[in-house]
Design a protein around this motif. Sequence first.
Motif, mmCIF file in Angstrom:
data_model
loop_
_atom_site.group_PDB
_atom_site.id
_atom_site.type_symbol
_atom_site.label_atom_id
_atom_site.label_comp_id
_atom_site.label_asym_id
_atom_site.label_seq_id
_atom_site.Cartn_x
_atom_site.Cartn_y
_atom_site.Cartn_z
ATOM 1 N N THR A 56 0.846 -1.197 0.000
ATOM 2 C CA THR A 56 0.000 0.000 0.000
ATOM 3 C C THR A 56 0.882 1.249 0.000
ATOM 4 O OG1 THR A 56 -1.746 -1.155 1.201
ATOM 5 C CG2 THR A 56 -1.756 1.249 1.353
ATOM 6 N N PHE A 57 2.028 1.150 0.695
ATOM 7 C CA PHE A 57 2.950 2.299 0.834
ATOM 8 C C PHE A 57 4.295 1.963 0.207
ATOM 9 C CE2 PHE A 57 0.140 2.452 4.602
ATOM 10 C CZ PHE A 57 -0.543 3.609 4.287
ATOM 11 N N PRO A 58 4.958 2.878 -0.479
ATOM 12 C CA PRO A 58 4.543 4.271 -0.713
ATOM 13 C C PRO A 58 3.528 4.400 -1.837
ATOM 14 C CG PRO A 58 6.628 3.858 -1.797
ATOM 15 C CD PRO A 58 6.264 2.588 -1.076
ATOM 16 N N ALA A 59 3.249 3.301 -2.557
ATOM 17 C CA ALA A 59 2.268 3.363 -3.642
ATOM 18 C C ALA A 59 1.644 1.987 -3.766
ATOM 19 C CB ALA A 59 2.966 3.749 -4.952
ATOM 20 N N MET A 60 0.540 1.896 -4.484
ATOM 21 C CA MET A 60 -0.150 0.627 -4.700
ATOM 22 C C MET A 60 0.612 -0.178 -5.751
ATOM 23 S SD MET A 60 -2.695 0.467 -2.760
ATOM 24 C CE MET A 60 -3.571 1.623 -1.699
ATOM 25 N N THR A 61 1.362 -1.165 -5.287
ATOM 26 C CA THR A 61 2.207 -1.909 -6.225
ATOM 27 C C THR A 61 2.096 -3.417 -5.999
ATOM 28 O OG1 THR A 61 4.060 -1.763 -4.672
ATOM 29 C CG2 THR A 61 3.959 -0.083 -6.414
ATOM 30 N N ILE A 62 2.511 -4.148 -7.016
ATOM 31 C CA ILE A 62 2.766 -5.591 -6.903
ATOM 32 C C ILE A 62 4.218 -5.773 -7.340
ATOM 33 C CG2 ILE A 62 2.164 -7.915 -7.679
ATOM 34 C CD1 ILE A 62 -0.680 -6.947 -8.169
ATOM 35 N N ASN A 63 5.007 -6.398 -6.496
ATOM 36 C CA ASN A 63 6.443 -6.562 -6.743
ATOM 37 C C ASN A 63 7.106 -5.238 -7.134
ATOM 38 O OD1 ASN A 63 6.304 -9.212 -6.038
ATOM 39 N ND2 ASN A 63 6.315 -10.010 -8.126
ATOM 40 N N GLY A 64 6.692 -4.191 -6.447
ATOM 41 C CA GLY A 64 7.375 -2.900 -6.583
ATOM 42 C C GLY A 64 6.973 -2.059 -7.777
ATOM 43 N N VAL A 65 6.080 -2.572 -8.618
ATOM 44 C CA VAL A 65 5.706 -1.767 -9.787
ATOM 45 C C VAL A 65 4.193 -1.633 -9.872
ATOM 46 C CG1 VAL A 65 7.751 -2.229 -11.195
ATOM 47 C CG2 VAL A 65 5.823 -3.829 -11.276
ATOM 48 N N GLU B 281 0.722 -23.936 -11.429
ATOM 49 C CA GLU B 281 1.623 -23.028 -10.723
ATOM 50 C C GLU B 281 1.238 -22.862 -9.257
ATOM 51 O OE1 GLU B 281 2.175 -19.441 -13.009
ATOM 52 O OE2 GLU B 281 2.538 -20.630 -14.844
ATOM 53 N N ILE B 282 2.242 -22.549 -8.459
ATOM 54 C CA ILE B 282 2.001 -22.166 -7.070
ATOM 55 C C ILE B 282 2.454 -20.724 -6.908
ATOM 56 C CG2 ILE B 282 2.605 -22.569 -4.665
ATOM 57 C CD1 ILE B 282 2.799 -25.504 -5.280
ATOM 58 N N TRP B 283 1.532 -19.885 -6.509
ATOM 59 C CA TRP B 283 1.839 -18.468 -6.310
ATOM 60 C C TRP B 283 1.821 -18.173 -4.806
ATOM 61 C CZ3 TRP B 283 -0.676 -14.583 -10.291
ATOM 62 C CH2 TRP B 283 -0.322 -14.982 -11.600
ATOM 63 N N THR B 284 2.881 -17.525 -4.352
ATOM 64 C CA THR B 284 2.930 -17.083 -2.959
ATOM 65 C C THR B 284 2.680 -15.580 -2.950
ATOM 66 O OG1 THR B 284 4.491 -18.824 -2.436
ATOM 67 C CG2 THR B 284 4.355 -16.998 -0.871
ATOM 68 N N ILE B 285 1.627 -15.175 -2.248
ATOM 69 C CA ILE B 285 1.235 -13.767 -2.247
ATOM 70 C C ILE B 285 1.458 -13.224 -0.832
ATOM 71 C CG2 ILE B 285 -0.585 -12.195 -3.052
ATOM 72 C CD1 ILE B 285 -0.458 -14.544 -4.930
ATOM 73 N N ARG B 286 2.166 -12.120 -0.763
ATOM 74 C CA ARG B 286 2.448 -11.520 0.545
ATOM 75 C C ARG B 286 1.885 -10.119 0.632
ATOM 76 N NH1 ARG B 286 7.203 -14.085 -0.402
ATOM 77 N NH2 ARG B 286 7.516 -15.761 1.103
ATOM 78 N N ASN B 287 1.219 -9.864 1.733
ATOM 79 C CA ASN B 287 0.821 -8.489 2.064
ATOM 80 C C ASN B 287 1.833 -8.020 3.100
ATOM 81 O OD1 ASN B 287 -0.223 -6.211 3.264
ATOM 82 N ND2 ASN B 287 -2.323 -6.979 3.374
ATOM 83 N N VAL B 288 2.705 -7.116 2.706
ATOM 84 C CA VAL B 288 3.842 -6.788 3.574
ATOM 85 C C VAL B 288 3.560 -5.650 4.555
ATOM 86 C CG1 VAL B 288 5.540 -7.640 1.913
ATOM 87 C CG2 VAL B 288 4.854 -5.241 1.847
ATOM 88 N N GLY C 158 -5.359 2.335 -8.677
ATOM 89 C CA GLY C 158 -4.088 2.992 -8.371
ATOM 90 C C GLY C 158 -2.888 2.211 -8.892
ATOM 91 N N GLY C 159 -3.107 1.094 -9.566
ATOM 92 C CA GLY C 159 -2.014 0.381 -10.222
ATOM 93 C C GLY C 159 -1.647 -0.961 -9.624
ATOM 94 N N GLN C 160 -2.393 -1.438 -8.604
ATOM 95 C CA GLN C 160 -2.045 -2.724 -7.986
ATOM 96 C C GLN C 160 -2.635 -3.853 -8.841
ATOM 97 O OE1 GLN C 160 -3.379 -3.611 -3.882
ATOM 98 N NE2 GLN C 160 -1.223 -3.365 -3.403
ATOM 99 N N MET C 161 -1.948 -4.068 -9.957
ATOM 100 C CA MET C 161 -2.493 -4.944 -10.982
ATOM 101 C C MET C 161 -1.326 -5.392 -11.856
ATOM 102 S SD MET C 161 -5.880 -4.053 -13.123
ATOM 103 C CE MET C 161 -5.431 -2.487 -13.826
ATOM 104 N N GLY C 162 -1.403 -6.609 -12.386
ATOM 105 C CA GLY C 162 -0.347 -7.109 -13.251
ATOM 106 C C GLY C 162 -0.931 -7.808 -14.459
#
Length: 421
Positions: free
Chosen positions: A302-311, A328-335, A412-416
């Motif tokens: 969420t901070f400093p911007a709405m990102t997934i893997n920094g982008v 596939e196995i995806w590991t998703i982290r909310n940091v 806000g961009g939290q999308m891939g």
Amino acid sequence: TRGATTDVYEMRMREADVEIVKGLTSRVRTFDGTFPGPTIKACQGRAVEVRQYNDLTVNAAVHLHGGEVHSEHDGLPMDVIAPGGNRTYHYPNKQRAASLWYHDHAHHLEAENVYKGLHGLYLISDAEEKKLPLPRGAYDVPLVIRDARVETDGTLRYTRPSDCPHMLVNGKERPYFKVAARKYRLRLYNACANRYIRLRLADGTPFTQIASDGGLLERPVQRDELLMLGGERVEVVVDFSRYSVGQSVVLENTGALPTERPEVLRFDIDRRSTDNSEVPARLSTLPPVPRGTVERDFELRTFPAMTINGVSYDPDRVDVATTVGSSEIWTIRNVEAPLPAPPDFHLYHSFHTHLTYFRVLERNGQPAGVRDSGLKDTVCLGPGETVKIAMTWGPYTGQYLYHCHQLGHSSGGQMGRIDVN
Ligand code: C2O
Ligand code: CU
């Protein structure tokens, strides 16, 4: 209209004036003039085509959430219908029975468009489900729950969720629902743009959960409370025959802020009824859990911007390239770190994949519990949480998306972007 193998619908996205809060008129964005939009009932094996006209003054793209459709018909963020335009979406309905919904997905606009009303239900049934003795017809009721801020002049204002004190069910504020003293199937949706809800019956009666995002579970499970983040569906059976005629029971949101009323909906038990419905001990058989051979990691911030893997989202950048059939196995982290007290809605992420359902394998290192059971397309991550999910990509090739379903975050961009070849 009905063709031989396809049901054909037409809808106009347009502004309309509706009553959300009693006595006030609100201007909303609608599919076909209704808030929420019309419900489409589809059957497995019979395609649906929806021609959408955009009579709004903003772009719109119609995404069928939970649909297994071709990429061209997915309503991708850049694949919009401009004002004055129209296009036809094709939905093959080859998938199992499930409670889906359709909603806007235009890039940067989806949060406000959905909030202002561009969402509707899409329910798929199949032969397996029809054979079960579950409550049906008038006793099978979708409840689309979402928040809103309605000003005293009726304006429906898009703002942060801690300023949205009105809880709506099927487009009305805190309604009541007259029910017979018998079992009901309730299809619960969290259609909030930016917040979680925690549902319980005020008297503590547990829900019998029968389905999640992707349809029936294998077996029913008992749940006292349902934590749902934006995009998630939970289907439950509630037996109102435990109450007497004249009694009421309230569905409440224990995730409401201290400044808000927790009531979401009041059920008034107003008549006796015969009831031949049952919740069978065995509901369905799920496809085997994908045995992931490819592993990928995703970090949501969420901070400093709405990102997934920094982008943040770039429609021209391929974030994941894979192939049809890739397991596939995806590991998703909310940091983000938890806050000592709400409002903490902005720290939650609702990880959603297009095109395919997944299974939740683990939450915070533990095997997935009942709240993560069944086929999912959206999974809730509280601050600091990690989930492991497994999916198999396909059957269609093309460009798809994964994103946070807190729609302010995806806007806000939290999308891939994932390209399946
Ligand atoms: Cu319901 Cu890509 O969203
Ligand atoms: Cu998010």
